[in-house]
Design an enzyme around this catalytic site. Structure first.
Site, PDB file in Angstrom:
ATOM      1  N   ILE A 266       1.224  13.070   9.825  1.00 20.60           N
ATOM      2  CA  ILE A 266       1.562  14.144  10.778  1.00 20.60           C
ATOM      3  C   ILE A 266       3.071  14.093  11.009  1.00 20.60           C
ATOM      4  O   ILE A 266       3.571  13.099  11.514  1.00 20.60           O
ATOM      5  CB  ILE A 266       0.816  13.967  12.114  1.00 20.60           C
ATOM      6  CG1 ILE A 266      -0.695  13.885  11.882  1.00 20.60           C
ATOM      7  CG2 ILE A 266       1.165  15.083  13.073  1.00 20.60           C
ATOM      8  CD1 ILE A 266      -1.500  13.582  13.137  1.00 20.60           C
TER       9      ILE A 266
ATOM     10  N   LYS B 233       4.601   3.197  19.042  1.00 23.78           N
ATOM     11  CA  LYS B 233       4.795   4.594  18.642  1.00 23.78           C
ATOM     12  C   LYS B 233       5.211   5.439  19.842  1.00 23.78           C
ATOM     13  O   LYS B 233       6.086   6.299  19.742  1.00 23.78           O
ATOM     14  CB  LYS B 233       3.508   5.144  18.027  1.00 23.78           C
ATOM     15  CG  LYS B 233       3.160   4.484  16.696  1.00 23.78           C
ATOM     16  CD  LYS B 233       1.743   4.821  16.268  1.00 23.78           C
ATOM     17  CE  LYS B 233       1.375   4.150  14.953  1.00 23.78           C
ATOM     18  NZ  LYS B 233      -0.083   4.162  14.717  1.00 23.78           N
TER      19      LYS B 233
ATOM     20  N   GLY C  92      -2.800   5.176   6.307  1.00 19.18           N
ATOM     21  CA  GLY C  92      -3.388   5.265   4.975  1.00 19.18           C
ATOM     22  C   GLY C  92      -2.311   5.475   3.936  1.00 19.18           C
ATOM     23  O   GLY C  92      -1.220   5.964   4.223  1.00 19.18           O
TER      24      GLY C  92
ATOM     25  N   ASP D 275       0.248  -1.336  19.108  1.00 24.11           N
ATOM     26  CA  ASP D 275       0.698  -0.422  18.060  1.00 24.11           C
ATOM     27  C   ASP D 275       0.957   0.970  18.639  1.00 24.11           C
ATOM     28  O   ASP D 275       1.981   1.602  18.352  1.00 24.11           O
ATOM     29  CB  ASP D 275      -0.374  -0.368  16.966  1.00 24.11           C
ATOM     30  CG  ASP D 275      -0.055   0.649  15.889  1.00 24.11           C
ATOM     31  OD1 ASP D 275       0.704   0.316  14.965  1.00 24.11           O
ATOM     32  OD2 ASP D 275      -0.570   1.785  15.974  1.00 24.11           O
TER      33      ASP D 275
ATOM     34  N   THR E 198       0.825  -1.209   0.000  1.00 24.13           N
ATOM     35  CA  THR E 198       0.000   0.000   0.000  1.00 24.13           C
ATOM     36  C   THR E 198       0.860   1.260   0.000  1.00 24.13           C
ATOM     37  O   THR E 198       0.703   2.127  -0.864  1.00 24.13           O
ATOM     38  CB  THR E 198      -0.914  -0.009   1.245  1.00 24.13           C
ATOM     39  OG1 THR E 198      -1.630  -1.242   1.247  1.00 24.13           O
ATOM     40  CG2 THR E 198      -1.892   1.128   1.193  1.00 24.13           C
TER      41      THR E 198
ATOM     42  N   LYS F 286       7.573   0.864  11.811  1.00 23.05           N
ATOM     43  CA  LYS F 286       7.681   1.240  13.226  1.00 23.05           C
ATOM     44  C   LYS F 286       8.063   0.061  14.106  1.00 23.05           C
ATOM     45  O   LYS F 286       8.850   0.203  15.046  1.00 23.05           O
ATOM     46  CB  LYS F 286       6.349   1.855  13.635  1.00 23.05           C
ATOM     47  CG  LYS F 286       5.699   1.395  14.885  1.00 23.05           C
ATOM     48  CD  LYS F 286       4.231   1.776  14.870  1.00 23.05           C
ATOM     49  CE  LYS F 286       3.380   0.673  14.279  1.00 23.05           C
ATOM     50  NZ  LYS F 286       2.823   0.757  13.002  1.00 23.05           N
TER      51      LYS F 286
ATOM     52  N   GLY G  88     -12.192  -1.352   6.123  1.00 27.21           N
ATOM     53  CA  GLY G  88     -10.750  -1.432   5.885  1.00 27.21           C
ATOM     54  C   GLY G  88      -9.904  -0.691   6.908  1.00 27.21           C
ATOM     55  O   GLY G  88      -8.695  -0.578   6.743  1.00 27.21           O
TER      56      GLY G  88
END
Lengths: 442, 442
Positions: free
Chosen positions: A136, A205, A311, A201, A13, A105, A187
């Protein structure tokens, strides 16, 4: 115009998005970089897989050595997920003289020290803004733009999937299973959503951000972490009644240990947990799959960022910005200056989680009979926990043996005391189901 | 550790903050820069003026030549406001081989091309993140972090003083004069608030941002600009009834001219004006003296920034970050790459303001008699303006000659048509006072 030859490793992706930006919008990149970023090779494992972006002929290859042996390629975007073969390929790329840009990550959270040390030995750089919060540019903002500050606190919504799910639960009064299903249908959630909904997750981060902002050296699995998979939409309703929303909040802040207010020195409060956030404050207004982070610096004050944390194109935007920064030389400077994941000692200690102060939302499922509130309040008092407010509604059923929810907001208390008090309350005869305990953000 | 010797020119509010960060927190700066930023001189015009930060002995001087003639000083922070002597000093500093960091937005808005050309000729750089939105590092974010994007739109609250005043008007139901007085009492507004309340300050910032994001070359005085000094708190109440807040919004967005929706190409919509913003959207929730900007990029999507756009330490945070960037070499790269304010042609045309599409809030003060609404609606219809909603409350007085407010929200219409229609309506016999017209942000 100067040309920098680049390679993309992986064309999933994000890789497809990066190819699209570099190839379809090369003029724009050239204008902003003062040079052309020329895609020389795109390495994939399966050449036959159908792809929704057609590369110019001759670019696609399953032979990594074409990149490793091409001395003209100075820069590779590592866009394969997971640990292996991503780790080995990254080391090979560094050793063959490439600077690295990555969105991986997990790889950094697990192998940051090894990879960064190796890059330093070889005089290469690793850029990773795409690995945290997608579009961001939080790595550049913390590592570069706020460099005059002591960062006091980071509080954020770092995972869009879980924020979509909790937003659904709240807005549609849906239960967790239904909201997850909707997230999967659209999705936003993977078929196996564990890493997102467990908070893992977000913890990965947070570990990266805490390292960058505070010099913390904490493995993400050591960060106290509660997921959203046991959230009950009833708590969303009670929270709203009290003027709050429930969000999965990641916190890293410096602390003197007495009150839940950031300070310029002390130990580091660090956790990921469903948290009550006051309606009307910026974090509470983050809806759907968006990410947000509030950074407080001692000079700059509070700065709030809000955008798409994942995304295809938002993440590709971050990857290509890092590729431009690397090609023009900014990344190399930052990489040498910040000396991240080095053998330097940690600059900050982590606060003992049990000593963490905070306010709590508690919900007990209790028998509907006189004396129950007194019994529970007594046990809280024994652990020095004062009650700020109580909600107890009329019971819905009738007759003996009815149970009612009892919701209590506490004053400031220690995490350890709150934990012990709730465990003791859960053993009372009048308490008929496991209790709920969540932190409240002041 | 390496040392970069620096000079501060001016020691007003921001200069004092910068001195504080560099001198009291030198260790932090050194850690983030990989080198020491050593303050060699602080140049002021009046040595006797009392200051609330005590400099080490020997730093303060009123002799600029001490800096100009000191070849070891490579970097100067220009922290004097206004045009002269700031312009002349900046040119002298560049000519004596110093890189420049500045917070002087007016100087850039008026003399950007001259100063940037001279810096380029001399191989020097100018960093200016502190000149727009204080602590929010918007220049670095647009110029560096979003460089993979075509920016589609910037919409923001760029002036904290006016946002404080409109927030006061709304929250306290205060009139403009009272809210301004309160802002002056608290130090948010200058004794002469003209540049803020007229929208001029926001227009200067918008001109700089539009240059950076779109390659526009528009002088700030050419930007259509309406201030807040004629705002009536009655409009705040009607707006709220319709689900909106009134904010002074600066807009720069690419446009195909048909609807008020940003596109990847076209002409540039550019203005600063009191605008109705939907309650619950991020810009509407910006309160008090804060600044905010929503950037939309074609890859990254919408990213929202919120923070303190002015004040001693937030602005000093931006100045010192720019000084670090300059000392380590990042600024030089960015400066050469972006080629700002060069003799290059503008990359974008400005949209004819009369052709600008948008929805409008209109308030008319009309006679309370039958047929008035029909007359006004007729004139709007003549100019192709459809009505979306109407508020007309019961009149408060009684008897003949009573006037009532008539509030109309329109559908999409052209700015020119709306302007002409309102001018014609104002000439109707049934209209008893000047009308109010404001844009609505979709």
């Amino acid at each position: 115009m100067q040309v920098t030859k680049v390679a993309l490793i992986g064309m999933g992706t994000v890789g497809t998005g990066v190819a699209r930006l570099l190839i379809d919008h090369g003029d724009r990149t050239a204008r902003h970089a003062g040079r052309t970023l020329w895609v020389e090779s795109v390495v994939v494992s399966d050449l036959q897989k159908p792809r929704d972006f057609e590369l110019p002929r001759g670019l696609l290859t399953n032979d990594l050595s074409r990149v490793l042996q091409n001395g003209e390629v100075k820069l590779a975007a590592m866009l394969i997920g997971g640990i292996e073969p991503a780790r080995t390929i990254t080391l090979q790329l560094l050793e063959s003289g490439k600077d690295i840009v990555t969105a991986n990550k997990l790889l950094l959270a697990e192998h940051g020290p090894e990879l960064f040390d190796r890059a330093r030995e070889l005089g290469r750089s690793i850029a990773f803004d795409a690995s945290v919060m997608g579009g961001i540019p939080i790595i550049t903002n913390i590592g570069q733009c706020f460099s005059a500050n002591q960062i006091l606190s980071l509080r954020g919504i770092l995972n869009g999937t879980t924020n979509f799910i909790v937003s659904q639960m709240e807005e549609q009064d849906a239960d967790y299973a239904a909201a997850l299903k909707e997230a999967q249908r659209l999705g936003y959630a993977e078929p196996d959503p564990t890493m997102d909904v467990s908070g893992g997750d977000a913890a990965q981060k947070l570990a990266i951000l805490a390292h960058l902002a505070f010099g913390a050296r904490v493995h993400w699995r050591e960060i106290p972490c509660v997921g959203i998979d046991t959230l009950d939409s009833a708590d969303m309703r009670y929270a709203k009644e009290l003027g709050y929303r429930i969000k999965l909040i990641a916190v890293a802040q410096l602390h003197d240990g007495t009150r839940s207010v950031p300070t310029t020195s002390g130990a580091l409060e660090l956790h990921v947990t469903p948290t009550l956030v006051k309606i009307g404050t910026p974090l509470a207004e983050v809806r759907g799959a968006f990410n947000a982070l509030q950074v407080v610096g001692d000079a700059v004050g509070p700065v709030f960022f809000h955008g798409l944390g994942a995304g295809q194109m938002p993440t590709a935007s971050a990857v290509v910005a890092d590729m431009i920064d690397t090609a023009v030389g900014r990344t190399g400077i930052t990489f040498r200056t910040l000396n991240l994941w080095s053998q330097d000692e940690a600059r900050v200690k982590t606060l003992d989680h049990k000593q963490l102060p905070g306010r709590y939302y508690l919900r007990f499922t209790v028998e509907d009979r006189p004396g129950v509130l007194a019994e529970i309040a007594g046990l809280l008092g024994k652990h020095q926990i004062s009650i700020a407010s109580v909600i107890q509604h009329e019971p819905s059923g009738d007759g003996a043996g009815r149970v009612v929810p009892l919701v209590i907001m506490t004053q400031q208390a220690k995490e350890g005391a709150a934990q012990t008090a709730v465990a003791e309350i859960d053993r009372l005869k009048c308490v008929r189901a496991g209790s709920v305990r969540m932190r409240v953000l002041d």
